[in-house]
Design a protein around this motif. Structure first.
Motif, PDB file in Angstrom:
ATOM      1  N   VAL A  17      -2.492  -8.034  -1.956  1.00 45.12           N
ATOM      2  CA  VAL A  17      -1.533  -7.159  -2.631  1.00 45.12           C
ATOM      3  C   VAL A  17      -1.981  -5.714  -2.551  1.00 45.12           C
ATOM      4  O   VAL A  17      -3.178  -5.410  -2.478  1.00 45.12           O
ATOM      5  N   ASP A  18      -1.021  -4.839  -2.563  1.00 42.09           N
ATOM      6  CA  ASP A  18      -1.282  -3.404  -2.593  1.00 42.09           C
ATOM      7  C   ASP A  18      -1.903  -3.066  -3.943  1.00 42.09           C
ATOM      8  O   ASP A  18      -1.372  -3.461  -4.988  1.00 42.09           O
ATOM      9  N   GLY A  19      -3.043  -2.368  -3.929  1.00 45.10           N
ATOM     10  CA  GLY A  19      -3.766  -2.067  -5.160  1.00 45.10           C
ATOM     11  C   GLY A  19      -3.012  -1.195  -6.128  1.00 45.10           C
ATOM     12  O   GLY A  19      -3.211  -1.275  -7.339  1.00 45.10           O
ATOM     13  N   ALA A  20      -2.117  -0.352  -5.643  1.00 43.89           N
ATOM     14  CA  ALA A  20      -1.384   0.549  -6.531  1.00 43.89           C
ATOM     15  C   ALA A  20      -0.096  -0.074  -7.053  1.00 43.89           C
ATOM     16  O   ALA A  20       0.203  -0.009  -8.243  1.00 43.89           O
ATOM     17  N   SER A  21       0.677  -0.700  -6.157  1.00 42.24           N
ATOM     18  CA  SER A  21       1.983  -1.214  -6.558  1.00 42.24           C
ATOM     19  C   SER A  21       1.996  -2.705  -6.853  1.00 42.24           C
ATOM     20  O   SER A  21       2.951  -3.217  -7.418  1.00 42.24           O
ATOM     21  N   PHE A  22       0.947  -3.401  -6.448  1.00 34.91           N
ATOM     22  CA  PHE A  22       0.843  -4.859  -6.561  1.00 34.91           C
ATOM     23  C   PHE A  22       1.901  -5.584  -5.716  1.00 34.91           C
ATOM     24  O   PHE A  22       2.185  -6.743  -5.920  1.00 34.91           O
ATOM     25  N   ASP A  23       2.489  -4.865  -4.760  1.00 37.41           N
ATOM     26  CA  ASP A  23       3.428  -5.498  -3.831  1.00 37.41           C
ATOM     27  C   ASP A  23       2.650  -6.377  -2.866  1.00 37.41           C
ATOM     28  O   ASP A  23       1.572  -5.987  -2.388  1.00 37.41           O
TER      29      ASP A  23
END
Length: 172
Positions: A17-23
């Motif tokens: 997952v993307d660390g900033a958006s959790f996408d």
């Protein structure tokens, strides 16, 4: 729980997952031999701590020894940890972080009773990062670069963890 793969082995589904958006960025599988989870179902040592609000660490000293972070009663992070040896056990019980040192030199010459650094059981370790003491006699959670026997005995009572895990514990 893991899933059985075509090879008959247990595999765990993992998402990157993307660390900033959790996408979600990617999906894959991880073999059970490299996965370490807190022992579940989690059973609180004391029933009145089961719904504990806030944050705390718990050390499971059975082998492999694990350190788990809990937030509002739920495990959110876990890692293998070094634990104390038979002659230098990690102290059981409920403790609070008493003081923290971001970078220090640990030496057996400052323990009680003092042990010369070149004597059996002696040590002199520079650049020990992110030390969080939970007893007045020196037991702590800290980065441990000199041993990688994660999950087993090998310390003088401390909970030694790898670099990224020590940084997480310090920041959390």
């Amino acid at each position: 729980d893991g899933e059985q793969g075509e090879d008959g082995e247990e595999w765990y589904r993992a998402s990157l997952v993307d660390g900033a958006s959790f996408d979600p960025l990617a999906l894959g599988y991880v073999h059970n031999s490299v996965v370490r989870l807190p022992r579940l179902p989690y059973r609180s040592v004391s029933p009145d701590r089961a719904d504990t609000p806030g944050r705390h660490f718990e050390a499971d000293l059975k082998e492999p020894a694990m350190l788990t972070a809990f937030e509002d009663g739920a495990p959110i992070w876990s890692t293998l940890t070094l634990k104390g040896t038979v002659s230098n056990r990690t102290p059981p019980g409920i403790h609070s972080i008493l003081w923290r040192v971001p970078n220090e030199t640990m030496t057996s010459e400052r323990v009680y009773p003092p042990i010369p650094r070149d004597a059996p059981g002696g040590y002199y370790l520079k650049n020990v990062l992110w030390t969080q003491y939970f007893t007045s006699d020196g037991a702590s959670i800290h980065y441990n670069y000199w041993s990688s026997n994660w999950g087993y005995a090998g310390s003088h009572g401390c909970l030694g963890v790898a670099y990224n895990e020590a940084k997480f514990a310090w920041d959390w």
